[in-house]
Design a protein around this motif. Structure first.
Motif, short mmCIF file in Angstrom:
data_model
loop_
_atom_site.label_atom_id
_atom_site.label_comp_id
_atom_site.label_asym_id
_atom_site.label_seq_id
_atom_site.Cartn_x
_atom_site.Cartn_y
_atom_site.Cartn_z
N SER A 46 -71.63 -132.85 -25.34
CA SER A 46 -73.05 -132.97 -25.77
C SER A 46 -74.30 -133.36 -26.18
CB SER A 46 -72.98 -131.12 -26.10
OG SER A 46 -71.58 -130.95 -24.92
N ALA A 47 -75.84 -132.28 -26.26
CA ALA A 47 -76.50 -132.59 -26.94
C ALA A 47 -76.55 -131.82 -28.30
CB ALA A 47 -78.09 -131.92 -26.47
N SER A 48 -76.83 -132.62 -29.95
CA SER A 48 -76.30 -132.10 -30.87
C SER A 48 -78.06 -132.57 -32.44
CB SER A 48 -75.27 -133.33 -31.45
OG SER A 48 -75.36 -133.91 -31.82
N ASN A 49 -77.65 -131.61 -32.95
CA ASN A 49 -78.76 -131.59 -33.60
C ASN A 49 -78.55 -131.56 -35.34
OD1 ASN A 49 -79.58 -129.36 -35.20
ND2 ASN A 49 -79.31 -128.37 -33.28
N GLY A 50 -79.25 -132.30 -35.75
CA GLY A 50 -78.58 -133.05 -37.56
C GLY A 50 -79.23 -132.85 -38.72
N LEU A 51 -79.16 -131.98 -39.90
CA LEU A 51 -80.18 -132.52 -40.93
C LEU A 51 -79.02 -133.45 -42.01
CD1 LEU A 51 -82.50 -131.06 -43.01
CD2 LEU A 51 -80.97 -129.46 -43.20
N THR A 52 -79.80 -134.15 -42.88
CA THR A 52 -78.94 -134.39 -43.93
C THR A 52 -80.22 -134.79 -44.97
OG1 THR A 52 -78.24 -136.29 -43.25
CG2 THR A 52 -78.56 -136.97 -44.99
N SER A 53 -79.46 -133.90 -46.55
CA SER A 53 -80.55 -134.14 -47.69
C SER A 53 -79.86 -135.12 -48.71
CB SER A 53 -80.66 -132.82 -47.75
OG SER A 53 -81.47 -132.85 -49.18
N GLY A 54 -80.46 -135.80 -49.77
CA GLY A 54 -80.04 -136.73 -50.83
C GLY A 54 -80.33 -136.58 -51.78
N VAL A 55 -79.82 -138.20 -52.14
CA VAL A 55 -80.23 -138.47 -53.61
C VAL A 55 -80.13 -140.12 -53.11
CG1 VAL A 55 -80.40 -138.61 -56.17
CG2 VAL A 55 -79.77 -136.56 -55.04
N LYS A 56 -81.01 -141.05 -53.57
CA LYS A 56 -80.75 -141.92 -54.13
C LYS A 56 -80.89 -142.91 -55.53
CE LYS A 56 -81.85 -146.08 -51.64
NZ LYS A 56 -82.71 -147.47 -51.55
N ILE A 69 -75.88 -134.78 -48.50
CA ILE A 69 -75.25 -133.25 -47.51
C ILE A 69 -75.36 -133.73 -46.09
CG2 ILE A 69 -74.85 -131.06 -47.64
CD1 ILE A 69 -75.52 -131.10 -50.67
N THR A 70 -74.58 -133.22 -45.52
CA THR A 70 -75.10 -133.60 -43.88
C THR A 70 -74.60 -132.13 -42.95
OG1 THR A 70 -72.71 -134.59 -43.10
CG2 THR A 70 -75.00 -135.73 -43.51
N SER A 71 -75.17 -131.63 -41.95
CA SER A 71 -74.61 -131.43 -40.98
C SER A 71 -74.79 -131.60 -39.76
CB SER A 71 -75.77 -129.86 -41.37
OG SER A 71 -76.76 -129.68 -40.70
N GLU A 72 -74.04 -131.05 -39.10
CA GLU A 72 -74.32 -131.81 -37.67
C GLU A 72 -74.01 -130.79 -36.74
OE1 GLU A 72 -75.07 -134.12 -34.35
OE2 GLU A 72 -75.29 -134.97 -36.59
N THR A 73 -74.95 -129.99 -35.58
CA THR A 73 -75.04 -128.44 -34.99
C THR A 73 -74.78 -129.15 -33.49
OG1 THR A 73 -75.58 -127.37 -36.52
CG2 THR A 73 -75.63 -126.55 -34.26
N MET A 74 -73.22 -128.73 -32.42
CA MET A 74 -72.84 -129.08 -31.45
C MET A 74 -72.05 -127.89 -30.62
SD MET A 74 -70.79 -132.31 -30.13
CE MET A 74 -72.02 -133.74 -30.12
N ASN A 75 -72.84 -127.43 -29.08
CA ASN A 75 -72.46 -126.56 -29.33
C ASN A 75 -72.86 -125.16 -30.20
OD1 ASN A 75 -72.08 -127.49 -26.25
ND2 ASN A 75 -69.67 -128.35 -26.79
N SER A 76 -73.24 -124.82 -30.79
CA SER A 76 -73.48 -123.70 -31.76
C SER A 76 -72.45 -123.60 -32.48
CB SER A 76 -73.43 -122.18 -30.80
OG SER A 76 -74.52 -122.48 -29.90
N HIS A 77 -71.57 -125.06 -32.88
CA HIS A 77 -71.06 -125.45 -33.59
C HIS A 77 -71.64 -126.46 -34.91
CE1 HIS A 77 -67.36 -125.71 -36.29
NE2 HIS A 77 -66.80 -126.60 -35.72
N THR A 78 -71.48 -125.83 -36.21
CA THR A 78 -72.00 -126.50 -37.09
C THR A 78 -70.82 -127.31 -38.11
OG1 THR A 78 -74.03 -125.56 -37.15
CG2 THR A 78 -73.44 -126.72 -39.23
#
Length: 117
Positions: A46-56, A69-78
């Motif tokens: 399935s296609a997916s999309n994601g977002l990452t936010s962080g500190v280095k 902190i990461t999030s991955e959304t695939m088939n309406s499930h995050t």
């Protein structure tokens, strides 16, 4: 700004992934960053999309630590995840990286050797 297009071959179709992001320097040693990615789907994936936010944070010119902190959304499930990593630059082109990654369904410990070109 970073813009990368990566192509990964599968058995039936190429998977296209587009990553983009931005890093903002808060101090000489600290950066905040955010990035997104879109991945195309195939018959079996399935296609997916994601977002990452962080500190280095640069501990020294050769040693840095990251948290994200990461999030991955695939088939309406995050799925949410946390990632902690450190990197040691052996030279300008070679680095050693250690990562601990935790997501809802998997826990990953990764050690790697990187090469920049």
């Amino acid at each position: 700004m970073v813009f990368i297009i990566a192509v990964t071959a599968t058995t039936k179709f190429d998977v296209w992934q587009i990553d983009s992001g931005y890093a903002y320097s808060v101090t000489d040693n600290t950066q905040l960053y955010v990035s997104t990615h879109l991945t195309s789907g195939t018959d079996t994936q399935s296609a997916s999309n994601g977002l990452t936010s962080g500190v280095k944070y640069a501990v020294s010119p050769r040693v840095s630590i990251n948290s994200a902190i990461t999030s991955e959304t695939m088939n309406s499930h995050t799925t949410l995840g946390l990632e902690f990593s450190s990197q040691y630059d052996v030279s300008q082109k070679v680095n050693v990286r250690a990562t601990v990654d935790y997501a809802e369904l998997e826990q990953i410990i990764e050690l790697g050797l990187g090469f920049s070109f």
